[in-house]
Enzyme design. Structure first.
Site, short mmCIF file in Angstrom:
data_model
loop_
_atom_site.label_atom_id
_atom_site.label_comp_id
_atom_site.label_asym_id
_atom_site.label_seq_id
_atom_site.Cartn_x
_atom_site.Cartn_y
_atom_site.Cartn_z
N SER A 1 0.76 -1.13 0.08
CA SER A 1 0.23 -0.06 0.00
C SER A 1 1.01 1.23 0.01
O SER A 1 1.50 1.52 -0.79
CB SER A 1 -0.98 -0.19 0.95
OG SER A 1 -2.10 0.92 1.08
N ASP B 1 10.37 6.16 -9.86
CA ASP B 1 9.83 7.19 -10.98
C ASP B 1 10.67 8.12 -11.15
O ASP B 1 10.89 8.73 -12.39
CB ASP B 1 8.40 7.18 -10.79
CG ASP B 1 7.38 6.01 -11.09
OD1 ASP B 1 8.18 5.14 -11.84
OD2 ASP B 1 6.37 6.14 -10.77
N LYS C 1 -0.73 -4.53 -3.29
CA LYS C 1 -1.83 -3.94 -2.77
C LYS C 1 -2.18 -2.50 -3.12
O LYS C 1 -1.62 -1.60 -2.57
CB LYS C 1 -2.15 -3.83 -1.07
CG LYS C 1 -3.10 -3.20 -0.45
CD LYS C 1 -4.49 -3.72 -0.78
CE LYS C 1 -5.73 -3.42 0.22
NZ LYS C 1 -5.86 -1.80 0.09
#
Length: 684
Positions: A464, A475, A489
């Site tokens: 999560s 990124d 998740k």
């Protein structure tokens, strides 16, 4: 006997089959009728996915209901399933209309079969067990994909094997014949008692679990009792051991540990461990094989300061006889127990000793009450990490590793603000709702607290919010991600009030700023470590009906670096160290061995000598690996593989978990020096 004679033959049959008043009372209430309609409407119009409650969905939900009732094909007969085949096309209408008569009738049929079978087992035990543990019989461990039994005699054969296997397991554990019979009698009588205590709310919960679970694994109906328990857990005031448990066939499995909780602090439980017995301090341990999950949870809970004893089979153990009793003192989980903590790790190289900082972040927390009250010095993950960064920088750390292993998530706002310590404003995560609308969250404050070399250490239990942070760092090119694939998740749930109970509903999905979802696949590390956690049993991809991975449009963001330019070199240097490091060598070989044993272990022998030979051969391989590791580290060898768990947390044992932290620091140092060298060359 006089009672049975007085009742007569028809009443006697009803008593034996369990079709008396208690079973007849298992019928839906008006409140449950209404709740079913509300759940159906919420799924159709509120769920993230495009849910159509039609005939195709009916088949899926019907199959899931059968799996919940009798996933191992051990009670119901083929003709029982055929008799309710109409639900494969009408369950959608039943839920939409709130007409639960047929789903309840199917449960009653299952209840009859289960009660009769448990009575049969008790009678067999009472008659005395005279099994001969020889021959070449084997018992299939997982019957999920087997056909439904065609006859009572087929079920008798199956349960004779199951009873024989249970007796053999206890025999190998050195129990005397009388004690074995008593243990099995208590087990089956206990299951029978709990079955007879089933009420209409339990049945309704099963039906709703089939309905919601056919859509995705995180949407869930909560009964009024479960809602109260859920509220307690959210307040973190529930006193217990701090472990999330889930059903795994006849066993109860540890899904994850609460960071800072009693079980994690004690170091005696690990994810995927199976609990086969529970006892209170000073009392006998009660066998919980085949017991309902909520009953096991109730036995484990208790007052703060009291001790619970658990009979545990380690995750890597193939033979269920290799259990060990552990003790955990119950306690509450405090914010301080989950606080981020930093340390300096010294890495020796040819040019001297280098200092790298490591910050362990167990969860993403915030003291909401203090924050909402306007207190200036409220506790939060971001604030605590910021303090640790400043301290580590003062101690001349050449880089910082964020350790997110086993971090199951928490407050999304903390993941966003924590990323902001390492970037100068920008998006951090995209959230798409059921209508396709995308909301962008990010860091709005200018400046960074730390702009030096950075790595994020993750594993299969990083989930999560942890995945959001790791994905954003990757990124942005802000640092490296090392470890194993994360949980996957990537969905968001909300809690909706119903007229009867509550509905936890998946309403949105997380996406990285690159547009990739974290759902199902998780975050793939730049440098991969082997993992002992089986992705087939732990992780989003292991859950039935998990939503799929997909993409949305990426957003605009600046790149801070290009770690991918160095990955080939970093991976090769890591491989050289791993091949030479006893702990990493052990981890890789143990992961391969565990995978091979899982693939081989689809059945068990009912021949005692053969069973023991197989178990001893498997354990000998595991023990040999452990002792090779210990010999390379200059440690004393172990006589029993199961004793390795007791030594994992000692400083002398140099556990594998610690080796991963040190190696993450080594990789970060390599990256920092490569990046500095390239920058210097480009500048020059």
């Amino acid at each position: 006997m006089s009672l049975i004679v007085t009742l007569g033959r028809a009443a006697t049959l009803a008593l034996l089959l369990g079709t008396g008043p208690a079973l007849a009372a298992l019928a839906p209430s008006d409140a449950q009728h209404q709740a079913a309609v509300e759940v159906a409407e919420s799924l159709r119009y509120g769920h993230y996915a495009d849910v159509s409650l039609d005939d195709a969905w009916s088949r899926q939900a019907f199959d899931r209901y059968l799996d919940l009732l009798d996933g191992q094909r051990a009670y119901l007969l083929r003709r029982d399933v055929t008799a309710f085949e109409d639900l494969a096309t009408t369950l959608d209408d039943a839920i939409l209309d709130g007409d639960l008569s047929r789903p309840f009738a199917l449960y009653r049929r299952y209840h009859e079969r289960a009660e009769a079978r448990l009575e049969w087992l008790v009678a067999r035990v009472d008659a005395g067990l005279d099994f001969r543990f020889d021959g070449d019989q084997r018992m299939l461990l997982d019957r999920e994909d087997t056909p439904w039994p065609a006859s009572e005699s087929a079920l008798d054969e199956l349960w004779t094997k199951r009873l024989k296997n249970a007796a053999l397991t206890l025999t190998i554990s050195d129990q005397e014949p009388e004690a074995i019979e008593e243990t099995l009698r208590e087990r089956y009588e206990g299951q029978l008692t709990r079955l007879r205590q089933t009420n209409a709310e339990d049945v309704f919960g099963l039906i709703m679990a089939a309905v919601t679970g056919s859509i995705d694994p995180h949407s869930e109906y909560l009964s009024p009792r479960q809602s109260e328990s859920f509220d307690i857990q959210m307040r973190l005031s529930l006193e217990g051991i701090g472990a999330l448990l889930q059903a795994d066939g006849e066993y109860v499995k540890v899904a994850s540990l609460v960071p800072g909780g009693p079980a994690e602090r004690a170091g005696v439980l690990k994810p995927a461990d199976r609990i086969v017995g529970v006892g209170q301090e000073g009392e006998e341990i009660v066998n919980v094989v085949g017991m309902r999950l909520d009953d096991v949870v109730d036995m484990i809970r208790g007052p703060k300061g009291s001790v619970v004893r658990l009979d545990v089979v380690p995750a890597q153990a193939v033979d269920m006889t290799r259990s060990k009793v552990v003790e955990i003192t119950r306690d509450t989980v405090n914010l301080e127990d989950q606080a981020a903590q930093g340390e300096i790790i010294e890495v020796e190289r040819a040019d001297g000793v280098h200092r790298l900082g490591v910050i362990e972040i167990p969860t993403f927390y915030v003291d909401f009450d203090a924050w909402q009250a306007g207190e200036e010095d409220y506790r939060s993950t971001t604030r605590d990490v910021a303090k640790e960064i400043e301290r580590l920088v003062d101690e001349v750390a050449e880089g910082i590793v964020l350790d997110l292993r086993d971090n199951g998530g928490g407050a999304l706002q903390e993941a966003n603000s924590l990323i902001g310590l390492f970037i100068d404003r920008g998006p951090t995560v995209q959230v798409r709702d059921a209508r396709g609308r995308i909301s962008l969250y990010g860091d709005t404050e200018s400046g960074t607290l730390y702009d030096g070399p950075l790595a994020v250490l993750v594993n299969r239990l990083s989930a999560s919010a942890s995945e959001i942070l790791a994905g954003a760092i990757q990124d942005y090119g802000r640092g490296l991600v090392v470890g194993s694939d994360t949980f996957g998740k990537g969905t968001v749930q909300t809690l909706n009030e119903l007229s009867h109970g509550q509905l936890k509903l998946t309403r949105a999905k997380f996406y990285r700023i690159s547009g990739e979802s974290t759902q199902h696949r998780g975050v793939t590390p730049d440098v991969r470590f082997p993992s002992l956690v089986d992705p087939e049993t732990i992780g989003e991809s292991s859950l039935d009906n998990a939503l799929a991975w997909d993409q949305v449009r990426e957003v605009q963001y600046r790149r801070y670096g290009e770690p991918e330019r160095y990955l080939e070199t970093l991976r090769e240097r890591h491989r050289q160290r791993a091949d030479a490091h006893p702990n990493f060598h052990y981890l890789e070989r143990q992961a391969k061995l565990a995978e091979r044993l899982r693939e081989q272990h689809t059945s068990v022998s009912l021949n005692r000598e053969q069973r023991q030979r197989e178990a001893e051969a498997q354990e000998a391989e595991q023990l040999a690996l452990e002792n090779q590791r210990r010999e390379a580290l200059g440690l004393e060898p172990l006589d029993e593989w199961i004793d390795a768990r007791d030594e994992e947390d000692s400083d002398e044992a140099q556990p594998v978990d610690r080796a991963q932290v040190v190696e993450a620091a080594e990789i970060l140092l390599d990256y920092a020096r490569l990046d500095d060298g390239l920058r210097f060359a480009e500048y020059d």
